[in-house]
Enzyme design. Structure first.
Site, PDB file in Angstrom:
ATOM      1  CE1 TYR A   1      -2.815 -10.035   1.606  1.00  0.00           C
ATOM      2  CE2 TYR A   1      -4.375 -11.619   2.485  1.00  0.00           C
ATOM      3  CZ  TYR A   1      -3.193 -10.919   2.597  1.00  0.00           C
ATOM      4  OH  TYR A   1      -2.393 -11.092   3.692  1.00  0.00           O
TER       5      TYR A   1
ATOM      6  CE  LYS B   1      -0.290  10.382  16.040  1.00  0.00           C
ATOM      7  NZ  LYS B   1       1.182  10.368  16.177  1.00  0.00           N
TER       8      LYS B   1
ATOM      9  CB  THR C   1      -0.357   9.293  11.873  1.00  0.00           C
ATOM     10  OG1 THR C   1      -0.417  10.558  12.523  1.00  0.00           O
ATOM     11  CG2 THR C   1       0.854   8.520  12.339  1.00  0.00           C
TER      12      THR C   1
HETATM   13  C1  LIG Z   1       2.110   9.390  16.231  1.00  0.00           C
HETATM   14  C2  LIG Z   1       3.429   9.626  15.621  1.00  0.00           C
HETATM   15  C3  LIG Z   1       4.105   8.616  14.923  1.00  0.00           C
HETATM   16  C4  LIG Z   1       3.718   7.156  14.935  1.00  0.00           C
HETATM   17  O1  LIG Z   1       2.449   6.838  14.700  1.00  0.00           O
HETATM   18  P1  LIG Z   1       1.847   5.387  15.058  1.00  0.00           P
HETATM   19  O2  LIG Z   1       0.707   5.335  14.124  1.00  0.00           O
HETATM   20  O3  LIG Z   1       1.466   5.478  16.501  1.00  0.00           O
HETATM   21  O4  LIG Z   1       2.891   4.363  14.804  1.00  0.00           O
HETATM   22  C5  LIG Z   1       5.296   8.935  14.288  1.00  0.00           C
HETATM   23  N1  LIG Z   1       5.789  10.178  14.344  1.00  0.00           N
HETATM   24  C6  LIG Z   1       5.187  11.158  15.041  1.00  0.00           C
HETATM   25  C7  LIG Z   1       5.792  12.515  15.063  1.00  0.00           C
HETATM   26  C8  LIG Z   1       3.991  10.920  15.704  1.00  0.00           C
HETATM   27  O5  LIG Z   1       3.421  11.903  16.391  1.00  0.00           O
END
Ligand SMILES: *Cc1c(COP(=O)(O)O)cnc(C)c1O
Length: 421
Positions: free
Chosen positions: A51, A226, A223
């Site tokens: 934590y 991706k 994020t």
């Molecule tokens: C994927 C995405 C998010 C949100 O991501 P999560 O991790 O799924 O909550 C926010 N904005 C854009 C443009 C995204 O492509």
């Protein structure tokens, strides 16, 4: 995962099945990728036992001698890779990160100007079904029906009329470049703050194939899972002047203890993304998307905006006489995984829209190149031409499985030694 195999064979078998599925299929969901084994190692580590509410040097729990160093490493790598004055690597994911930005910069009811969801925007940019659309007042820009592109003159006009407190540039199904410079100018002209959400394209920005929003935006959200190819998580980058507000909104505003295993995995991914091979990877993602776009266009597919500048393609299947969901299901049966998607001004409903969305980050991580994109386009064409032909679907799935063998995916076991329960 020997311990897991022993203690929970049922769950272990499901993970192995998923792994084999990821190995044996062509994954074209543009928000997905294959994280490296190093990223997976960090994210499955004992760091999750600790934590550490607070920030390095300012924690509410003792025992942070290593955790502080790990988070500081992630922060300094994020600052260096994107050229940011300040980085917060604690947001649990993209949606809570955007929420934190609104909490930091806005009052309830303030106006947010963002890309319309059916034109490729994201739920967390003020969509009706999102709490972000409940607590703040969303107004939207869209894409020009003739070109499929964002028209900056139209954005400026809406901004002058609506006087938003915050302008958001970013989306999930926009196949063209965002004019971050232009958005910055509009924001300054109307006295708005500017959030660039580069979740989809962070890897392209890091690799130098998409303009960086950093000189133009007040806050950048991305994020990490991706195109950036890290663990599931998010980061916020901003100027020093907004750092305190952003940090306070993330913790204690919205979150508790940071996910230290994720923080470590983000640090690993950021180091990988700073290597020269990652720039080559980012260039190849874009080259592959262009090759896939060209091959599909040659086979009579209609691409929204006529093509792509980035890692993704949005296909309008109307002229093919197949709805998006039916095409996506048939493609999955044939070993090609994508998602159905709305197209701008879709006459159909969001749960059964007219299009599909394809992207190249994951296949590019497997070392596939332009020639492989042409092969994939051929399979997509065959499936969409006869979505109910199960025999053809099985034959293509077999071909896809054989094809995938030559392209081992990062982080996955390769051989047939993978035990499947
Ligand atoms: C994927 C995405 C998010 C949100 O991501 P999560 O991790 O799924 O909550 C926010 N904005 C854009 C443009 C995204 O492509």
């Amino acid at each position: 995962m020997l311990a897991l195999e022993r203690t929970d064979p049922e769950l272990y078998a499901l993970i192995r099945k998923e792994e084999r599925y990821q190995r044996d299929s062509v994954r074209l969901i543009p928000s997905e990728n294959y994280a490296s084994q190093a990223v997976l190692d960090a994210s499955g580590s004992v760091l999750q036992n600790k934590y550490s509410e607070g920030y390095p040097g300012r924690r509410y729990y003792e025992g942070q001698r290593y955790i502080d160093r790990i988070e500081s490493l992630a922060v300094s790598r994020a600052q260096a890779l994107f050229g940011a004055e300040h980085a917060n690597v604690q947001p649990y994911s993209g949606t809570p990160a955007n929420f934190a930005v609104y909490c930091a910069l806005l009052q309830p009811g303030d106006t947010i100007l963002s890309l319309a969801l059916p034109h490729g925007g994201h739920l967390s940019h003020g969509a009706d079904v999102s709490m972000t659309g409940r607590f703040w007042r969303p107004v939207r820009y869209g894409v020009d029906p003739a070109t499929g592109r964002i028209d900056m003159d139209a954005v400026r006009e809406i901004a002058r009329r609506e006087r938003p407190k915050l302008i958001v540039a970013g989306g999930t199904a926009y196949p063209r470049r965002f004019d971050f410079h232009g958005f910055g100018e509009v924001a300054r002209e109307v006295g708005a703050l500017f959030l660039a959400d580069i979740s989809h394209i962070a890897g392209l920005v890091a690799g130098g194939v998409h303009e960086s929003p950093l000189p133009h935006a007040d806050v950048v959200m991305t994020t990490t899972h991706k195109t950036l190819r890290g663990p599931r998580g998010a980061m916020l980058l901003c100027r020093q002047g907004l750092a305190e507000a952003i940090d306070k909104a993330v913790f204690p505003g919205l979150q508790g203890g940071p996910h230290n295993h994720t923080t470590a995995a983000i640090a690993v991914a950021l180091q990988e993304a700073a290597a020269p091979e990652f720039a080559a990877y980012a260039r190849q993602i874009v080259a592959n998307a262009a090759a896939l776009a060209e091959a599909l266009t040659a086979r009579g597919f209609d691409l929204v905006s006529g093509g792509t500048d980035n890692h993704l393609l949005l296909i309008d299947l109307t002229r093919k006489g197949v709805i998006g969901k039916r095409a996506a299901r048939a493609l999955d049966r044939a070993g090609i995984v994508c998602n159905f998607n709305t197209i701008p001004d879709d006459p159909r409903k969001p749960w059964s829209p007219s299009g599909i969305r394809l992207g190249t980050p994951a296949v590019t991580s497997r070392g596939m190149r332009e020639a492989e994109m042409v092969r994939i386009a051929g399979w997509i064409d065959q499936v969409v031409a006869a979505p109910d032909d199960e025999e053809a679907g099985r034959r293509i799935a077999h071909e896809v499985r054989e094809f995938c063998r030559a392209f081992p995916a990062p982080g996955l076991l390769t051989g047939d030694t993978v035990a499947v329960g």
